[in-house]
Design a protein around this motif. Structure first.
Motif, mmCIF file in Angstrom:
data_model
loop_
_atom_site.group_PDB
_atom_site.id
_atom_site.type_symbol
_atom_site.label_atom_id
_atom_site.label_comp_id
_atom_site.label_asym_id
_atom_site.label_seq_id
_atom_site.Cartn_x
_atom_site.Cartn_y
_atom_site.Cartn_z
ATOM 1 N N PHE A 148 10.335 -5.440 3.023
ATOM 2 C CA PHE A 148 9.553 -4.757 2.578
ATOM 3 C C PHE A 148 8.123 -5.024 3.293
ATOM 4 N N ILE A 149 7.608 -3.970 3.557
ATOM 5 C CA ILE A 149 6.288 -4.275 4.272
ATOM 6 C C ILE A 149 4.924 -4.238 3.339
ATOM 7 N N GLY A 150 4.179 -5.002 3.314
ATOM 8 C CA GLY A 150 3.133 -4.910 2.231
ATOM 9 C C GLY A 150 1.914 -4.299 2.684
ATOM 10 N N LEU A 151 1.588 -4.430 3.900
ATOM 11 C CA LEU A 151 0.406 -3.723 4.233
ATOM 12 C C LEU A 151 0.588 -3.023 5.366
ATOM 13 N N HIS A 152 0.515 -1.692 5.379
ATOM 14 C CA HIS A 152 0.911 -0.849 6.813
ATOM 15 C C HIS A 152 -0.485 -0.315 7.351
ATOM 16 N N LEU A 153 -0.823 -0.482 8.633
ATOM 17 C CA LEU A 153 -2.048 -0.224 9.212
ATOM 18 C C LEU A 153 -1.799 0.687 10.355
ATOM 19 N N ILE A 154 -2.324 1.926 10.342
ATOM 20 C CA ILE A 154 -2.073 3.117 11.392
ATOM 21 C C ILE A 154 -3.249 3.556 11.984
ATOM 22 N N HIS A 155 -3.088 4.068 13.282
ATOM 23 C CA HIS A 155 -4.091 4.495 13.939
ATOM 24 C C HIS A 155 -3.800 5.940 14.640
ATOM 25 N N GLU A 156 -4.611 6.597 15.479
ATOM 26 C CA GLU A 156 -4.468 7.786 16.014
ATOM 27 C C GLU A 156 -3.552 7.869 17.046
ATOM 28 N N VAL A 157 -3.223 6.800 17.645
ATOM 29 C CA VAL A 157 -2.140 7.165 19.020
ATOM 30 C C VAL A 157 -0.657 7.054 18.748
ATOM 31 N N THR A 158 -0.427 6.300 17.718
ATOM 32 C CA THR A 158 1.033 6.086 17.593
ATOM 33 C C THR A 158 1.583 6.677 16.203
ATOM 34 N N SER A 159 0.763 7.134 15.537
ATOM 35 C CA SER A 159 1.223 7.622 13.986
ATOM 36 C C SER A 159 1.339 9.064 14.106
ATOM 37 N N PRO A 160 0.598 10.070 14.980
ATOM 38 C CA PRO A 160 0.859 11.486 14.611
ATOM 39 C C PRO A 160 2.349 12.095 14.692
ATOM 40 N N GLY A 172 -8.779 -4.850 9.607
ATOM 41 C CA GLY A 172 -7.926 -5.558 8.438
ATOM 42 C C GLY A 172 -8.546 -6.824 7.859
ATOM 43 N N PRO A 173 -8.874 -7.882 8.798
ATOM 44 C CA PRO A 173 -9.433 -9.163 8.513
ATOM 45 C C PRO A 173 -10.785 -8.941 7.725
ATOM 46 N N GLU A 174 -11.626 -8.207 8.415
ATOM 47 C CA GLU A 174 -13.036 -7.853 7.925
ATOM 48 C C GLU A 174 -13.058 -7.387 6.563
ATOM 49 N N LYS A 175 -12.075 -6.652 6.177
ATOM 50 C CA LYS A 175 -12.275 -5.884 4.787
ATOM 51 C C LYS A 175 -11.430 -6.720 3.708
ATOM 52 N N GLY A 176 -10.641 -7.718 4.001
ATOM 53 C CA GLY A 176 -10.033 -8.510 3.307
ATOM 54 C C GLY A 176 -8.574 -7.716 3.099
ATOM 55 N N LEU A 177 -8.366 -6.904 3.910
ATOM 56 C CA LEU A 177 -6.970 -6.100 3.597
ATOM 57 C C LEU A 177 -5.731 -7.147 4.052
ATOM 58 N N THR A 178 -6.058 -7.884 5.186
ATOM 59 C CA THR A 178 -5.158 -8.744 5.807
ATOM 60 C C THR A 178 -5.250 -10.258 4.755
ATOM 61 N N GLN A 179 -4.233 -10.569 4.066
ATOM 62 C CA GLN A 179 -4.153 -11.709 3.253
ATOM 63 C C GLN A 179 -2.910 -12.641 3.410
ATOM 64 N N PRO A 180 -2.707 -13.817 3.310
ATOM 65 C CA PRO A 180 -1.934 -14.671 3.442
ATOM 66 C C PRO A 180 -0.504 -14.274 2.740
ATOM 67 N N GLY A 181 0.596 -14.619 3.207
ATOM 68 C CA GLY A 181 1.810 -14.238 2.597
ATOM 69 C C GLY A 181 2.291 -12.985 2.472
ATOM 70 N N MET A 182 1.482 -11.939 3.368
ATOM 71 C CA MET A 182 1.933 -10.549 3.308
ATOM 72 C C MET A 182 2.876 -10.499 4.486
ATOM 73 N N THR A 183 3.561 -9.231 4.440
ATOM 74 C CA THR A 183 4.294 -8.754 5.789
ATOM 75 C C THR A 183 3.401 -7.639 5.964
ATOM 76 N N ILE A 184 3.090 -7.379 7.258
ATOM 77 C CA ILE A 184 2.192 -6.218 7.810
ATOM 78 C C ILE A 184 2.696 -5.824 9.066
ATOM 79 N N ALA A 185 2.621 -4.480 9.273
ATOM 80 C CA ALA A 185 3.122 -3.695 10.329
ATOM 81 C C ALA A 185 2.080 -2.754 10.830
ATOM 82 N N CYS A 186 2.225 -2.523 11.902
ATOM 83 C CA CYS A 186 1.118 -1.462 12.822
ATOM 84 C C CYS A 186 1.843 -1.047 14.007
#
Ligand code: SF4
Lengths: 466, 197
Positions: A26-38, A112-126
């Motif tokens: 399970f991925i707890g945080l999914h970050l996306i941007h304009e190049v690889t997600s469309p 991610g870090p700046e907004k506090g989205l990124t937190q310890p113990g998470m799984t993150i994918a981007c």
């Protein structure tokens, strides 16, 4: 036997073992941007599937964004098309988007870090290989391709094989003029660009413990350049202090609960590792790459290797690199002439990087032969830098102060090297053609070294600046 | 379910060199697109321009379906555009010494088997393909071999990944979806999902 952070996080996020032997994670945080997600959204549409966890998905635009004018529509119509595609997908699927209009846009691994989205113990994918950056918080963070993005969008999960863990320990105090980037380049130099294949790197030891969060982000960012699937640092008080008060971080009692949970994910004292390497911080000097992969580097006081003294595959690869870089064997690193310098990227485009570079730039002038560019990693970094007057310092010294984005890290926007220009860069890759010209040349180094070299007009040792 | 992939049969293109990164496979400027469809002709574009003899320029290799590569192939960026450009160009399997992990994962998710061979065997494969570009190679995912008229070498694909090809589950979306209820249960048990409330 104790467990590593990777063991614990993996266990908590495993949905099941797949018939293939991989884990459904399970991925707890999914970050996306304009190049690889469309393309991933297009695949989703074909499957007629919704986004499964839209409130665990956050988007921004960074790779293609111009840094001189961000007025819409963007001048590059292909870039505009990608920005529109992401905006529409986010709207359709109720995904939070930090776009240009929100004034919160920036490189995905900075916001991610700046907004506090990124937190310890998470799984993150981007969908960007430098997702390993987020491991600085004690998260397990993977860069993935577009088909995998489709999987995460559709199911909140990835099919993954669990990596082994190598503890990379560095002990002691860094010498003056030596920064997190130098530590990262040193480790990659020691272990090689594919030394990390099959591994997650756990960075441990007093050198990392004494680093700020921003420095830790730089180190974890470069994990992928050493071939590791991800890299992380166990969360500690430095981590918690950084997170406290950030937009997406809980407050009051919930924050206390969060800290307890975050702590519980750290590797146990008796955790066993598949491999351990130990280095001494005192051995590390400011590093500069001379080749076409990030392991081809040397202390700034050193020289380019001579292929004549090497054998076999190593001789071939060094000779290929030197031919491309137009450098000769035994040439001093110091004094390599430059055309362009770049301070920015998710490796070194944070406020602390700009502060260090500005301190060096202050009262000095960029050499006439050099075009020097500073690109803040996010609009927020830019705001803070301006509030501190860093933009003025840079401009007075002859640097160009730009708008936020990835810029010359991969040169998908108009910021590109021309012909075989030589660039001193605070980014993460010195591959052939990486900075936009098929014959452009890149020397990776710390932002402090880039600043010092901008002034000198050639590679300089930041410790020797007068 | 995706298609079962048991073997790939076709001529090969011998690409020599280690640490060939994804920026070289597909330079960043070609990433300005919202579909992968047009990427095929741009595979290795910058390398090809600088080296007229690049194997991807050579007429005799234009029908290749199997790519032979060196160590750490596909290192660098996570861009799926790299294997997508190879696939659109015509490549259906890669045989090499070793692969960067994200590239390997992307290929797996796209149904492109990446098989490892020993340095000696790779040298043999290179030589056969270089001396006669019409030779057809069989990359057999089931028996883990690469064979051609008169020759055969062993290949390696991790067991789990191999199974996804043989069972036709390499496109993971449907497989992952099967665990619907369990996914939600795992999510609910994670305190951060509800912001520690
Ligand atoms: S700054 Fe460079 S490495 Fe970082 S996300 Fe942007 S392109 Fe990728």
């Amino acid at each position: 036997m104790g467990k590593t952070l990777l063991d614990k996080v993996w266990e908590k996020h495993t949905v099941r073992e797949l018939p293939s032997g991989q884990s459904q994670l399970f991925i707890g945080l999914h970050l996306i941007h304009e190049v690889t997600s469309p393309q991933a959204f297009a695949m989703l549409k074909e499957l007629n599937l919704p986004v499964k966890f839209p409130n665990r998905t956050f988007a921004t635009m960074d790779h293609i964004i111009p840094t001189q004018s961000q007025a819409r529509p963007l001048v590059d119509s292909l870039a505009e098309e990608m920005v529109v595609a992401l905006t529409e997908s986010c709207k359709e699927h109720n995904i939070t988007l930090y776009d240009l209009e929100s004034k919160q846009q920036g490189v995905v691994h900075i916001i991610g870090p700046e907004k506090g989205l990124t937190q310890p113990g998470m799984t993150i994918a981007c969908g960007d290989s430098h997702t390993s950056t987020h491991g600085a918080f004690g998260a397990i963070a993977f860069g993935i391709g577009t088909s995998n993005i489709r999987d995460v969008l559709a199911t909140g999960c990835l099919a993954m094989s669990k990596p082994k863990v190598r503890q990379v320990r560095v002990e002691g105090e860094l010498k003056p003029g030596v920064y997190a980037k130098d530590v990262a380049l040193y480790i990659i130099h020691k272990l090689g660009v594919k030394g990390g294949v099959g591994y997650a790197y756990e960075y441990a030891g007093s050198t990392f413990e004494n680093m700020t969060m921003e420095e830790r982000l730089t180190v974890c960012n470069m994990s992928i350049e050493g071939g590791a699937r991800c890299g992380y640092i166990n969360p500690d008080q430095v981590t918690f202090d950084y997170l406290k008060g950030r937009e997406m971080v809980p407050e009051g009692e919930a924050f206390e609960r969060a800290v307890e949970y975050w702590k519980s994910n750290a590797s146990d004292d008796d955790a066993e590792f598949d491999d351990v390497v130990v280095y001494n911080a005192q051995d590390i000097e400011p590093m500069v790459t001379w080749g076409i992969n990030p392991a081809q580097s040397s202390p700034v006081s050193g020289h380019v290797p001579n292929p004549e003294n090497l054998e076999g595959a190593e001789q071939t690869s060094v000779a290929e690199a030197l031919e491309y870089m137009q450098l000769s064997g035994d040439q001093d690193i110091k004094g390599i002439p430059l055309d362009v310098t770049f301070i920015g990227s998710c490796t070194n485009g944070r406020l602390s990087d700009l502060r260090i570079a500005a301190e060096i730039a202050k009262g000095r002038k960029v050499a006439e032969n050099v075009q020097a560019i500073v690109v803040p990693g996010s609009m927020e970094v830019a705001r803070q830098a301006v509030a501190e007057g860093l933009d003025k310092v840079f401009k007075e010294a002859g640097f160009e102060w730009r708008l936020a984005g990835c810029s010359m890290c991969l040169a998908m926007n108009p910021d590109k090297l021309q012909g075989d220009q030589m660039c001193a860069s605070s980014s993460n890759r010195n591959f052939k053609g990486r900075q936009g010209s098929p014959t452009g040349r890149t020397l990776l180094m710390s932002p402090a070294m880039v600043a010092a070299s901008s002034i000198a007009g050639k590679v300089a040792d930041v410790r020797e600046l007068d | 379910m995706s298609m079962k992939i048991e073997k790939i049969v076709g001529p090969a293109i011998p690409l020599r060199g280690d640490d060939i990164d994804t920026d070289r496979i597909i330079p960043a400027r070609f990433l300005r697109c919202v579909t992968f469809d047009t990427l095929g002709p741009h595979a290795f574009e910058d390398d090809r321009k600088q080296d007229p003899d690049h194997v991807f320029n050579q007429e005799k290799f234009q029908n290749a379906e199997v790519l032979f590569a060196g160590n750490n192939f596909g290192c660098g960026s996570s861009r799926e555009h790299a294997p997508q450009s190879l696939q659109k160009w015509g490549i259906k399997a890669v045989v090499g010494l070793s692969f960067a992990e994200i590239f390997f994962g992307n290929c797996n998710a796209m149904g492109i088997p990446c098989a490892k061979v020993t340095p000696e065997d790779l040298e043999t494969l290179y030589k056969v393909a270089e001396s006669d570009p019409t030779v057809e190679f069989t990359v057999d995912v089931d028996t883990l071999t690469v064979s051609w008229n008169g020759g055969r070498v062993n290949a390696e694909i991790p067991a789990g990944v191999r199974d996804t090809f043989l069972q036709g589950t390499w496109n993971a979306t449907a497989v992952l979806q099967q665990a619907e209820g369990d996914i939600q249960a795992v999510a609910n048990a994670l305190p951060y999902i509800n912001n520690f409330q």
